[in-house]
Scaffold this active site. Structure first.
Site, PDB file in Angstrom:
ATOM      1  N   ASN A   1      47.465  83.678  34.902  1.00  0.00           N
ATOM      2  CA  ASN A   1      46.845  84.878  35.467  1.00  0.00           C
ATOM      3  C   ASN A   1      47.984  85.697  36.076  1.00  0.00           C
ATOM      4  O   ASN A   1      48.434  85.416  37.184  1.00  0.00           O
ATOM      5  CB  ASN A   1      45.818  84.445  36.526  1.00  0.00           C
ATOM      6  CG  ASN A   1      45.156  85.628  37.199  1.00  0.00           C
ATOM      7  OD1 ASN A   1      45.549  86.771  36.991  1.00  0.00           O
ATOM      8  ND2 ASN A   1      44.156  85.337  38.015  1.00  0.00           N
TER       9      ASN A   1
ATOM     10  N   ARG B   1      44.319  85.373  31.503  1.00  0.00           N
ATOM     11  CA  ARG B   1      43.300  86.248  32.073  1.00  0.00           C
ATOM     12  C   ARG B   1      43.776  87.682  31.829  1.00  0.00           C
ATOM     13  O   ARG B   1      44.887  88.040  32.217  1.00  0.00           O
ATOM     14  CB  ARG B   1      43.175  86.001  33.572  1.00  0.00           C
ATOM     15  CG  ARG B   1      42.214  86.980  34.194  1.00  0.00           C
ATOM     16  CD  ARG B   1      42.306  86.967  35.692  1.00  0.00           C
ATOM     17  NE  ARG B   1      41.391  87.963  36.221  1.00  0.00           N
ATOM     18  CZ  ARG B   1      41.584  88.604  37.340  1.00  0.00           C
ATOM     19  NH1 ARG B   1      42.648  88.366  38.072  1.00  0.00           N
ATOM     20  NH2 ARG B   1      40.709  89.476  37.754  1.00  0.00           N
TER      21      ARG B   1
ATOM     22  N   HIS C   1      35.244  90.519  37.122  1.00  0.00           N
ATOM     23  CA  HIS C   1      34.882  89.162  37.538  1.00  0.00           C
ATOM     24  C   HIS C   1      33.983  88.482  36.502  1.00  0.00           C
ATOM     25  O   HIS C   1      33.263  87.545  36.821  1.00  0.00           O
ATOM     26  CB  HIS C   1      34.101  89.151  38.878  1.00  0.00           C
ATOM     27  CG  HIS C   1      34.915  89.479  40.083  1.00  0.00           C
ATOM     28  ND1 HIS C   1      34.374  90.132  41.162  1.00  0.00           N
ATOM     29  CD2 HIS C   1      36.208  89.240  40.398  1.00  0.00           C
ATOM     30  CE1 HIS C   1      35.301  90.286  42.098  1.00  0.00           C
ATOM     31  NE2 HIS C   1      36.426  89.751  41.654  1.00  0.00           N
TER      32      HIS C   1
ATOM     33  N   ARG D   1      38.330  97.268  49.892  1.00  0.00           N
ATOM     34  CA  ARG D   1      37.723  98.358  49.108  1.00  0.00           C
ATOM     35  C   ARG D   1      36.384  98.769  49.700  1.00  0.00           C
ATOM     36  O   ARG D   1      35.617  97.921  50.171  1.00  0.00           O
ATOM     37  CB  ARG D   1      37.492  97.922  47.658  1.00  0.00           C
ATOM     38  CG  ARG D   1      38.751  97.624  46.899  1.00  0.00           C
ATOM     39  CD  ARG D   1      38.456  97.475  45.405  1.00  0.00           C
ATOM     40  NE  ARG D   1      39.586  96.902  44.711  1.00  0.00           N
ATOM     41  CZ  ARG D   1      39.565  95.716  44.095  1.00  0.00           C
ATOM     42  NH1 ARG D   1      38.465  94.989  44.071  1.00  0.00           N
ATOM     43  NH2 ARG D   1      40.646  95.282  43.493  1.00  0.00           N
TER      44      ARG D   1
ATOM     45  N   GLU E   1      37.267  79.912  37.178  1.00  0.00           N
ATOM     46  CA  GLU E   1      37.615  80.801  36.066  1.00  0.00           C
ATOM     47  C   GLU E   1      38.633  80.148  35.143  1.00  0.00           C
ATOM     48  O   GLU E   1      38.576  80.315  33.923  1.00  0.00           O
ATOM     49  CB  GLU E   1      38.163  82.123  36.621  1.00  0.00           C
ATOM     50  CG  GLU E   1      37.088  82.913  37.341  1.00  0.00           C
ATOM     51  CD  GLU E   1      37.647  83.947  38.303  1.00  0.00           C
ATOM     52  OE1 GLU E   1      37.817  85.078  37.879  1.00  0.00           O
ATOM     53  OE2 GLU E   1      37.911  83.602  39.469  1.00  0.00           O
TER      54      GLU E   1
END
Ligand code: ADP
Length: 416
Positions: free
Chosen positions: A7, A100, A190, A251, A397
């Site tokens: 990743n 990823r 996601h 965010r 993941e």
């Protein structure tokens, strides 16, 4: 098959090595051989790493000037005899790489074996994820260089799972030509996490995907919700970029777009600067003025009765609850709400606060079980007679990336 999962971010690389194959996947017997992360690539990098056998993670520092140096560092460590991974004696024992990749646009609806055409396709999506896709591409090129073109590499996209959204859920109510011209639409992110926990839920309960309707909440530094009907994502809270939707660490999530111009005028900022503020200085850290870390916020609210820390948590939970309500309406009800991500897996108080006020639709938490469900434990947190169940399922993941890699290499059709 020993799969290296990478990743690659702009200055960090997370990695795992997972031994898995089709047989191990069906027996749920995948084996994690090693994992780690390299942060602050470009200078004095910080490396944390551990093997399946090590007692605790090792933390070291090294001068790593770029992604190539970082991946090279990881490979050397994996193969070194003193690392002690019996299954890996040399690079030849790494059989495939799973990456990823953040944005696959509308082109990539599943994980794919990477060839030059796929690489160009990922490059074409740079416009949509200018910060992420270039780093992912660098990771792919570096792995190819260091391991050789003979080692298959697979791209697993954050956006792919959400490609099943119907048009009325993914289109913004903008003049249609902007979708045609620039592909402006909801993509969602996601995806690998939402897909994993929805799959794990079915597996835990032994029910067919066609029989499930769930709402998944990935609450980490980034946060998103998804409505998953019969195993397919039918709506999700992040949009064309990860900025939309839930309140996150830094965010803002949803807001009135007119604020951007208003703020830009009042504060003398460019639109780009306002967007950067919405991404990096808003959300939990913006409201609290303290931190983007939920654990610290909870401590501030509890120990020091900090009003703004409390407010940040309240707004965070309220927004999540509204999304649950929205997705219940979108799907005509659901069987379960599933919490995952650092906050979803560990912050029992946040889960309780999100669920408080959802009794009307049949969700009641078992407070004691909820409090105990922390530290990568999985299970139900609602009462037995709750009509709408709630679960905590730690995300994984990397496992899904490793499994998709095996399926792509073996040419087995994937079902999302
Ligand atoms: P990322 O999205 O970067 O993968 P994580 O999923 O690890 O992040 O989530 C990070 C968030 O989880 C942080 O806000 C952190 O404070 C929160 N978190 C982790 N452990 C706990 C805990 N025990 N209690 C409350 N929040 C926690």
């Amino acid at each position: 098959m020993n799969v290296l999962v990478l990743n690659c971010g702009s200055s960090t690389i997370k990695f795992q090595v997972i031994a898995t194959d089709l047989e191990k996947i069906s027996a749920n017997a995948d084996e994690r051989l090693a994992r780690g992360a390299i942060e602050r690539i470009g200078g004095e990098a910080v490396i944390t790493r551990e093997t399946g056998a090590s007692a605790k993670p090792q933390k070291i520092a090294a001068q790593l000037r770029d992604a190539r140096a970082a991946v090279d560092f990881i490979l050397r460590w994996l193969c070194a005899p003193e690392t002690g991974i019996l299954q890996i004696a040399s690079l030849a024992d790494l059989h495939a790489v799973g990456h990823r990749v953040v944005h696959g646009g509308e082109r990539f609806t599943h994980s794919v074996l990477i060839d030059d055409e796929v690489l160009h396709g990922i490059e074409d999506c740079i416009d949509l994820a200018p910060l992420h896709n270039p780093a992912n591409i660098r990771g792919i090129r570096t792995a190819r260089e260091l391991l050789g073109a003979g080692v298959p590499q697979v791209a697993v996209f954050d956006t792919a799972f959400h490609q099943t959204l119907p048009d009325y859920a993914y289109l913004y109510a903008l003049p249609y030509q902007f979708y045609r011209r620039h592909r402006i639409r909801r993509y969602g992110f996601h995806g690998t996490s939402h897909r994993y926990v929805a799959y794990r839920y079915r597996q835990m309960l032994g029910i067919a995907r066609e029989a499930t309707k769930v709402i998944t909440l990935h609450l980490g530094n980034g946060c998103s919700a998804a409505a998953i009907c019969e195993g397919n994502s039918v709506d999700t809270s992040m949009g064309m970029t990860p900025l939309e939707g839930l309140v996150m660490g830094t965010r803002s999530g949803d807001l009135d777009p007119a604020i951007i111009d208003f703020l830009s005028e009042k504060e003398g900022l460019s639109a780009r600067e306002v967007e950067s503020m919405l991404n990096k200085q808003s959300g939990l850290i913006g409201i609290s003025g303290l931190t983007n870390d939920m654990r610290e916020l909870m401590a501030e609210a509890e120990e020091n009765q900090d009003r703004r820390a409390r407010l940040a948590i309240d707004i965070f939970c309220y927004r999540a609850r509204k999304y649950i309500g929205g997705y219940l309406s979108a799907m005509g009800g659901a069987d379960a709400v599933i919490f995952t991500g650092g906050i979803g897996e560990n912050a029992a108080e946040v889960r309780a606060k999100i669920c408080r006020g959802l009794e009307w639709c049949g969700l009641s938490l078992d407070d004691e079980i909820n409090r105990e469900m922390i530290g990568r434990r999985e299970g139900r947190i609602s009462t037995e007679d709750s009509r709408l169940a709630a679960y905590v399922i730690p995300t994984d993941e990397e496992l899904l990336i490793a499994r998709d890699t095996v399926r792509c290499v073996e040419g087995v059709k994937q079902r999302y």
